[in-house]
Design a protein around this motif. Structure first.
Motif, PDB file in Angstrom:
ATOM      1  N   TYR A   1      -1.181   4.890   3.357  1.00  0.00           N
ATOM      2  CA  TYR A   1      -0.681   3.769   4.196  1.00  0.00           C
ATOM      3  C   TYR A   1      -0.812   3.732   5.789  1.00  0.00           C
ATOM      4  CZ  TYR A   1       1.654   3.052  -0.631  1.00  0.00           C
ATOM      5  OH  TYR A   1       1.718   2.862  -1.791  1.00  0.00           O
TER       6      TYR A   1
ATOM      7  N   ILE B   1       7.794   1.534   2.308  1.00  0.00           N
ATOM      8  CA  ILE B   1       6.388   0.761   2.205  1.00  0.00           C
ATOM      9  C   ILE B   1       6.570  -0.612   2.072  1.00  0.00           C
ATOM     10  CG2 ILE B   1       4.610   1.131   0.520  1.00  0.00           C
ATOM     11  CD1 ILE B   1       5.203   3.856  -0.298  1.00  0.00           C
ATOM     12  N   SER B   2       6.487  -1.398   3.123  1.00  0.00           N
ATOM     13  CA  SER B   2       6.968  -2.897   3.080  1.00  0.00           C
ATOM     14  C   SER B   2       5.731  -3.508   3.343  1.00  0.00           C
ATOM     15  CB  SER B   2       7.949  -3.005   4.077  1.00  0.00           C
ATOM     16  OG  SER B   2       7.380  -2.816   5.159  1.00  0.00           O
ATOM     17  N   LYS B   3       5.820  -4.680   3.686  1.00  0.00           N
ATOM     18  CA  LYS B   3       4.616  -5.659   4.001  1.00  0.00           C
ATOM     19  C   LYS B   3       4.175  -5.293   5.543  1.00  0.00           C
ATOM     20  CE  LYS B   3       6.083  -9.723   1.363  1.00  0.00           C
ATOM     21  NZ  LYS B   3       6.507 -11.010   1.059  1.00  0.00           N
TER      22      LYS B   3
ATOM     23  N   LYS C   1       2.924  -2.299   5.929  1.00  0.00           N
ATOM     24  CA  LYS C   1       1.898  -1.139   6.121  1.00  0.00           C
ATOM     25  C   LYS C   1       0.903  -1.732   4.929  1.00  0.00           C
ATOM     26  CE  LYS C   1       5.381   2.763   6.527  1.00  0.00           C
ATOM     27  NZ  LYS C   1       4.509   3.170   7.617  1.00  0.00           N
TER      28      LYS C   1
ATOM     29  N   CYS D   1      -1.987  -0.938   2.497  1.00  0.00           N
ATOM     30  CA  CYS D   1      -2.128   0.116   1.111  1.00  0.00           C
ATOM     31  C   CYS D   1      -3.678   0.625   0.993  1.00  0.00           C
ATOM     32  CB  CYS D   1      -1.379  -0.503  -0.175  1.00  0.00           C
ATOM     33  SG  CYS D   1      -1.840   0.622  -1.559  1.00  0.00           S
TER      34      CYS D   1
ATOM     35  N   MET E   1      -1.064  -5.221   1.341  1.00  0.00           N
ATOM     36  CA  MET E   1      -0.013  -4.573   1.585  1.00  0.00           C
ATOM     37  C   MET E   1       1.041  -4.070   0.822  1.00  0.00           C
ATOM     38  SD  MET E   1      -0.934  -5.622   4.737  1.00  0.00           S
ATOM     39  CE  MET E   1       0.403  -5.227   5.894  1.00  0.00           C
ATOM     40  N   ALA E   2       1.784  -3.227   1.274  1.00  0.00           N
ATOM     41  CA  ALA E   2       2.877  -2.421   0.464  1.00  0.00           C
ATOM     42  C   ALA E   2       2.486  -1.898  -0.792  1.00  0.00           C
ATOM     43  CB  ALA E   2       3.860  -3.667   0.014  1.00  0.00           C
ATOM     44  N   LYS E   3       3.394  -1.923  -1.823  1.00  0.00           N
ATOM     45  CA  LYS E   3       2.891  -0.772  -3.022  1.00  0.00           C
ATOM     46  C   LYS E   3       1.723  -1.526  -3.608  1.00  0.00           C
ATOM     47  CE  LYS E   3       7.449   1.498  -3.133  1.00  0.00           C
ATOM     48  NZ  LYS E   3       8.642   1.588  -4.206  1.00  0.00           N
TER      49      LYS E   3
END
Length: 332
Positions: free
Chosen positions: A164, A183-185, A187, A189, A206-208
Protein backbone atom coordinates in the motif's frame (compact mmCIF):
# COMPACT_ATOMS: atom_id res chain seq x y z
CA UNK A 1 -2.41 35.58 -13.08
CA UNK A 2 -0.28 32.58 -12.16
CA UNK A 3 3.41 33.39 -12.02
CA UNK A 4 5.77 31.20 -13.99
CA UNK A 5 8.26 29.51 -11.71
CA UNK A 6 11.84 30.28 -12.76
CA UNK A 7 14.51 27.62 -12.51
CA UNK A 8 18.05 28.95 -12.64
CA UNK A 9 20.26 27.35 -15.27
CA UNK A 10 22.78 24.85 -13.92
CA UNK A 11 25.29 26.69 -16.08
CA UNK A 12 24.99 29.89 -14.06
CA UNK A 13 27.53 30.88 -11.40
CA UNK A 14 27.58 33.88 -9.03
CA UNK A 15 30.44 35.46 -11.00
CA UNK A 16 29.18 35.38 -14.58
CA UNK A 17 28.59 39.13 -14.89
CA UNK A 18 31.02 40.51 -12.29
CA UNK A 19 34.73 41.00 -11.93
CA UNK A 20 36.39 37.91 -10.49
CA UNK A 21 39.49 37.38 -8.40
CA UNK A 22 41.76 34.37 -8.86
CA UNK A 23 39.84 32.10 -6.50
CA UNK A 24 36.47 32.92 -8.06
CA UNK A 25 37.84 32.53 -11.58
CA UNK A 26 39.30 29.12 -10.71
CA UNK A 27 36.06 27.83 -9.15
CA UNK A 28 33.96 29.15 -12.05
CA UNK A 29 36.21 27.62 -14.71
CA UNK A 30 36.32 24.22 -12.98
CA UNK A 31 32.55 24.20 -12.62
CA UNK A 32 31.93 25.18 -16.24
CA UNK A 33 34.49 22.67 -17.54
CA UNK A 34 32.53 19.94 -15.76
CA UNK A 35 29.24 21.38 -17.06
CA UNK A 36 30.35 21.40 -20.70
CA UNK A 37 31.78 17.92 -20.35
CA UNK A 38 28.33 16.73 -19.31
CA UNK A 39 26.60 18.86 -21.97
CA UNK A 40 28.61 18.46 -25.19
CA UNK A 41 27.24 20.04 -28.34
CA UNK A 42 25.40 17.42 -30.39
CA UNK A 43 27.76 18.06 -33.31
CA UNK A 44 30.74 17.33 -31.05
CA UNK A 45 29.39 14.08 -29.61
CA UNK A 46 29.46 10.62 -31.20
CA UNK A 47 25.70 10.60 -31.66
CA UNK A 48 25.86 10.76 -35.45
CA UNK A 49 27.88 7.54 -35.64
CA UNK A 50 25.46 5.86 -33.25
CA UNK A 51 22.26 6.98 -34.97
CA UNK A 52 23.54 6.43 -38.52
CA UNK A 53 24.00 2.76 -37.65
CA UNK A 54 20.19 2.47 -37.42
CA UNK A 55 18.13 2.09 -40.61
CA UNK A 56 14.52 3.35 -40.74
CA UNK A 57 11.82 0.71 -41.20
CA UNK A 58 9.47 3.06 -43.04
CA UNK A 59 8.63 6.72 -43.54
CA UNK A 60 7.38 8.02 -40.15
CA UNK A 61 4.99 10.38 -41.92
CA UNK A 62 3.08 8.07 -44.29
CA UNK A 63 4.43 4.58 -43.57
CA UNK A 64 5.86 4.10 -47.06
CA UNK A 65 8.71 1.63 -47.54
CA UNK A 66 10.07 3.68 -50.43
CA UNK A 67 12.64 6.22 -49.31
CA UNK A 68 16.15 7.25 -50.22
CA UNK A 69 19.09 8.92 -48.50
CA UNK A 70 19.09 12.70 -48.76
CA UNK A 71 22.17 14.27 -47.18
CA UNK A 72 22.80 14.93 -43.49
CA UNK A 73 21.53 17.21 -40.74
CA UNK A 74 23.77 19.94 -39.27
CA UNK A 75 24.72 17.42 -36.58
CA UNK A 76 25.84 14.80 -39.10
CA UNK A 77 22.76 12.54 -38.84
CA UNK A 78 21.66 10.80 -42.05
CA UNK A 79 18.58 12.38 -43.60
CA UNK A 80 16.08 10.52 -45.80
CA UNK A 81 13.41 11.54 -48.29
CA UNK A 82 10.18 9.60 -48.83
CA UNK A 83 9.44 8.84 -52.49
CA UNK A 84 5.68 8.76 -51.86
CA UNK A 85 4.91 11.75 -49.62
CA UNK A 86 8.08 13.70 -50.40
CA UNK A 87 8.78 14.55 -46.76
CA UNK A 88 12.26 14.43 -45.28
CA UNK A 89 13.06 12.67 -42.03
CA UNK A 90 15.85 11.09 -39.99
CA UNK A 91 15.98 8.05 -37.72
CA UNK A 92 14.63 10.04 -34.75
CA UNK A 93 11.72 11.74 -36.53
CA UNK A 94 8.49 11.01 -34.67
CA UNK A 95 10.26 9.41 -31.70
CA UNK A 96 10.80 10.47 -28.08
CA UNK A 97 14.20 11.90 -29.07
CA UNK A 98 12.88 13.90 -32.02
CA UNK A 99 14.43 17.40 -32.07
CA UNK A 100 16.28 16.70 -28.81
CA UNK A 101 18.63 19.44 -27.65
CA UNK A 102 20.52 17.50 -24.96
CA UNK A 103 22.93 14.73 -25.87
CA UNK A 104 21.97 11.07 -25.65
CA UNK A 105 24.96 10.54 -23.34
CA UNK A 106 23.23 12.72 -20.74
CA UNK A 107 20.00 10.76 -21.21
CA UNK A 108 21.98 7.58 -20.49
CA UNK A 109 23.21 9.10 -17.22
CA UNK A 110 19.62 10.01 -16.35
CA UNK A 111 18.55 6.37 -16.82
CA UNK A 112 21.41 5.04 -14.71
CA UNK A 113 20.57 7.51 -11.92
CA UNK A 114 16.91 6.48 -12.05
CA UNK A 115 17.88 2.81 -11.82
CA UNK A 116 19.84 3.64 -8.65
CA UNK A 117 16.70 5.12 -7.05
CA UNK A 118 18.15 8.65 -7.15
CA UNK A 119 15.67 11.48 -6.60
CA UNK A 120 14.85 14.05 -9.27
CA UNK A 121 16.86 16.71 -7.44
CA UNK A 122 19.86 14.40 -7.09
CA UNK A 123 19.67 13.29 -10.72
CA UNK A 124 19.37 16.85 -12.04
CA UNK A 125 22.24 17.97 -9.81
CA UNK A 126 24.47 15.13 -11.02
CA UNK A 127 23.65 15.90 -14.66
CA UNK A 128 23.64 19.65 -14.08
CA UNK A 129 20.23 20.19 -15.66
CA UNK A 130 16.85 21.40 -14.44
CA UNK A 131 14.57 19.21 -12.32
CA UNK A 132 11.87 19.87 -14.92
CA UNK A 133 14.11 18.23 -17.53
CA UNK A 134 14.41 15.16 -15.32
CA UNK A 135 10.64 15.09 -14.80
CA UNK A 136 10.07 15.48 -18.55
CA UNK A 137 12.38 12.57 -19.37
CA UNK A 138 10.60 10.45 -16.76
CA UNK A 139 7.27 11.14 -18.45
CA UNK A 140 8.83 10.00 -21.71
CA UNK A 141 9.75 6.72 -20.02
CA UNK A 142 6.15 6.38 -18.82
CA UNK A 143 5.04 6.58 -22.45
CA UNK A 144 7.74 4.23 -23.73
CA UNK A 145 6.98 1.58 -21.09
CA UNK A 146 3.20 2.04 -20.90
CA UNK A 147 2.59 -1.50 -22.20
CA UNK A 148 5.60 -3.15 -20.55
CA UNK A 149 3.78 -5.17 -17.88
CA UNK A 150 1.20 -6.54 -20.31
CA UNK A 151 3.63 -9.23 -21.48
CA UNK A 152 4.75 -10.38 -18.03
CA UNK A 153 3.60 -13.91 -17.16
CA UNK A 154 4.76 -15.45 -13.87
CA UNK A 155 5.40 -19.20 -13.82
CA UNK A 156 6.45 -21.98 -11.43
CA UNK A 157 6.50 -20.89 -7.79
CA UNK A 158 4.65 -17.57 -7.82
CA UNK A 159 4.65 -15.29 -4.78
CA UNK A 160 1.92 -12.65 -4.58
CA UNK A 161 0.98 -9.97 -2.07
CA UNK A 162 -0.47 -6.49 -1.83
CA UNK A 163 1.44 -3.44 -0.72
CA UNK A 164 0.00 0.00 0.00
CA UNK A 165 1.12 3.52 -0.78
CA UNK A 166 -0.25 6.72 0.72
CA UNK A 167 -2.42 9.15 -1.19
CA UNK A 168 -0.86 12.60 -1.54
CA UNK A 169 -1.49 14.64 1.62
CA UNK A 170 -3.53 17.26 -0.24
CA UNK A 171 -5.96 14.63 -1.57
CA UNK A 172 -6.56 12.51 1.53
CA UNK A 173 -10.08 11.87 2.77
CA UNK A 174 -10.89 13.50 6.10
CA UNK A 175 -13.80 12.69 8.42
CA UNK A 176 -14.61 14.69 11.52
CA UNK A 177 -11.39 16.62 11.06
CA UNK A 178 -9.20 13.49 10.99
CA UNK A 179 -7.65 11.51 8.16
CA UNK A 180 -8.88 7.97 7.64
CA UNK A 181 -6.46 5.49 9.17
CA UNK A 182 -5.47 1.92 8.35
CA UNK A 183 -6.04 0.39 4.92
CA UNK A 184 -8.53 3.03 3.81
CA UNK A 185 -9.37 5.15 0.78
CA UNK A 186 -6.23 7.11 1.60
CA UNK A 187 -4.03 4.22 0.45
CA UNK A 188 -3.42 2.84 -3.02
CA UNK A 189 -3.49 -0.95 -3.26
CA UNK A 190 -0.69 -2.33 -5.44
CA UNK A 191 -0.75 -5.99 -6.54
CA UNK A 192 2.73 -7.52 -6.51
CA UNK A 193 3.89 -10.80 -8.04
CA UNK A 194 7.30 -12.49 -8.25
CA UNK A 195 8.42 -15.89 -9.56
CA UNK A 196 12.09 -15.68 -8.63
CA UNK A 197 12.98 -14.03 -11.93
CA UNK A 198 10.23 -11.69 -13.10
CA UNK A 199 8.43 -8.97 -11.10
CA UNK A 200 4.91 -7.78 -11.83
CA UNK A 201 3.25 -4.74 -10.25
CA UNK A 202 -0.23 -3.38 -10.95
CA UNK A 203 -2.32 -0.63 -9.40
CA UNK A 204 -5.55 -2.32 -8.20
CA UNK A 205 -7.26 0.73 -6.76
CA UNK A 206 -7.81 2.16 -3.29
CA UNK A 207 -8.09 0.34 0.05
CA UNK A 208 -8.30 -3.44 0.40
CA UNK A 209 -8.41 -5.78 -2.63
CA UNK A 210 -11.56 -7.52 -3.81
CA UNK A 211 -12.03 -10.76 -5.73
CA UNK A 212 -12.84 -8.85 -8.90
CA UNK A 213 -9.84 -6.52 -8.66
CA UNK A 214 -7.47 -9.37 -7.81
CA UNK A 215 -8.76 -11.37 -10.78
CA UNK A 216 -8.32 -8.41 -13.12
CA UNK A 217 -4.82 -7.73 -11.79
CA UNK A 218 -3.42 -11.26 -12.09
CA UNK A 219 -5.58 -13.36 -14.45
CA UNK A 220 -3.35 -12.78 -17.50
CA UNK A 221 -0.09 -12.68 -15.56
CA UNK A 222 0.10 -16.05 -13.79
CA UNK A 223 0.49 -19.20 -15.89
CA UNK A 224 -2.25 -21.78 -15.43
CA UNK A 225 -1.16 -24.63 -13.15
CA UNK A 226 1.52 -22.63 -11.30
CA UNK A 227 2.14 -22.94 -7.56
CA UNK A 228 0.87 -19.92 -5.61
CA UNK A 229 2.65 -18.86 -2.41
CA UNK A 230 0.78 -16.16 -0.50
CA UNK A 231 -0.78 -15.00 2.74
CA UNK A 232 -4.39 -15.73 3.63
CA UNK A 233 -5.88 -12.80 1.75
CA UNK A 234 -9.38 -14.00 0.81
CA UNK A 235 -9.37 -12.37 -2.61
CA UNK A 236 -6.52 -14.67 -3.72
CA UNK A 237 -8.87 -17.65 -3.73
CA UNK A 238 -10.32 -16.61 -7.07
CA UNK A 239 -6.90 -17.12 -8.69
CA UNK A 240 -6.53 -20.62 -7.26
CA UNK A 241 -9.98 -21.54 -8.55
CA UNK A 242 -9.88 -20.03 -12.02
CA UNK A 243 -6.22 -20.68 -12.91
CA UNK A 244 -6.14 -24.17 -11.36
CA UNK A 245 -3.24 -23.28 -9.07
CA UNK A 246 -1.78 -25.32 -6.24
CA UNK A 247 -1.05 -23.17 -3.21
CA UNK A 248 0.79 -22.53 0.04
CA UNK A 249 -0.89 -20.16 2.49
CA UNK A 250 0.71 -18.50 5.48
CA UNK A 251 -0.63 -16.41 8.31
CA UNK A 252 1.00 -13.02 7.81
CA UNK A 253 0.81 -12.10 11.50
CA UNK A 254 2.53 -15.32 12.56
CA UNK A 255 5.48 -15.00 10.17
CA UNK A 256 6.00 -11.22 10.10
CA UNK A 257 8.53 -11.31 12.95
CA UNK A 258 10.56 -14.16 11.48
CA UNK A 259 14.01 -13.36 10.06
CA UNK A 260 14.10 -13.23 6.27
CA UNK A 261 15.90 -16.57 5.99
CA UNK A 262 13.00 -18.29 7.72
CA UNK A 263 10.14 -16.22 6.33
CA UNK A 264 8.46 -18.14 3.48
CA UNK A 265 7.18 -14.85 1.99
CA UNK A 266 10.57 -13.11 2.11
CA UNK A 267 10.98 -13.05 -1.72
CA UNK A 268 7.82 -11.02 -2.29
CA UNK A 269 8.41 -8.93 0.83
CA UNK A 270 11.77 -7.94 -0.61
CA UNK A 271 10.18 -6.76 -3.86
CA UNK A 272 7.59 -4.73 -1.92
CA UNK A 273 10.40 -3.11 0.07
CA UNK A 274 12.33 -2.25 -3.11
CA UNK A 275 9.22 -0.74 -4.67
CA UNK A 276 8.58 1.47 -1.63
CA UNK A 277 12.22 2.58 -1.69
CA UNK A 278 11.91 3.53 -5.36
CA UNK A 279 8.64 5.42 -4.89
CA UNK A 280 9.92 7.20 -1.78
CA UNK A 281 12.77 8.63 -3.85
CA UNK A 282 10.04 10.69 -5.59
CA UNK A 283 7.61 11.42 -2.71
CA UNK A 284 5.86 14.40 -4.28
CA UNK A 285 4.95 12.73 -7.56
CA UNK A 286 1.47 13.01 -9.04
CA UNK A 287 -0.40 9.86 -8.06
CA UNK A 288 -1.95 9.80 -11.54
CA UNK A 289 1.51 8.64 -12.66
CA UNK A 290 1.67 5.78 -10.14
CA UNK A 291 1.21 3.00 -12.74
CA UNK A 292 3.92 4.66 -14.81
CA UNK A 293 6.32 4.36 -11.88
CA UNK A 294 5.24 0.73 -11.38
CA UNK A 295 6.06 -0.02 -15.02
CA UNK A 296 9.51 1.53 -14.64
CA UNK A 297 10.08 -0.45 -11.44
CA UNK A 298 9.20 -3.75 -13.16
CA UNK A 299 11.55 -2.89 -16.02
CA UNK A 300 14.31 -2.13 -13.50
CA UNK A 301 13.83 -5.37 -11.58
CA UNK A 302 13.38 -7.75 -14.50
CA UNK A 303 16.05 -9.29 -16.75
CA UNK A 304 18.49 -8.30 -18.06
CA UNK A 305 19.93 -7.22 -14.72
CA UNK A 306 22.91 -5.32 -16.14
CA UNK A 307 21.92 -1.64 -16.09
CA UNK A 308 23.77 -0.82 -19.31
CA UNK A 309 21.87 -3.56 -21.15
CA UNK A 310 18.66 -1.99 -19.90
CA UNK A 311 19.76 1.36 -21.34
CA UNK A 312 20.48 -0.41 -24.63
CA UNK A 313 16.96 -1.88 -24.65
CA UNK A 314 15.41 1.54 -24.01
CA UNK A 315 17.46 3.26 -26.70
CA UNK A 316 16.55 0.64 -29.31
CA UNK A 317 12.90 0.88 -28.28
CA UNK A 318 12.93 4.67 -28.64
CA UNK A 319 14.41 4.55 -32.13
CA UNK A 320 11.86 2.06 -33.43
CA UNK A 321 8.79 3.17 -31.45
CA UNK A 322 6.69 5.84 -33.14
CA UNK A 323 5.90 7.61 -29.89
CA UNK A 324 6.56 11.24 -29.16
CA UNK A 325 5.85 13.69 -26.34
CA UNK A 326 6.18 17.43 -26.68
CA UNK A 327 7.24 19.38 -23.62
CA UNK A 328 4.01 21.36 -23.34
CA UNK A 329 1.94 18.17 -23.62
CA UNK A 330 3.80 16.51 -20.75
CA UNK A 331 2.18 18.80 -18.19
CA UNK A 332 -1.43 18.64 -19.35
Amino acid sequence: MKKTKYFASRRETPWDSTLRDNVQEFIRNEYLDDYYEKHPALSESNEANLLNAFVPVCCPNCGSLKFTRKGFTSNGIQRYCCKDCGKRFNILTGTLLDNHKISISEWIEFCLNLFRHDSFSSTSANNKNSTTTTAYWTKKLFLLLEDYTEGIVLTGNVYIDETYYNEAASNRTVRNGKELRGISKNKYCIAMGFDGEKVYAFLEGMAKPTRERTRDAFKNHIARGSHLIHDREKSHKVLVEELELSEERYNAREIEKLPDKKNPLAPINRQCFMLKDFLNAHPGFNRKDLQGYLNIFCFMQNPPHDKLKKVEMLLRAIVYSQKTLKYRDAWK
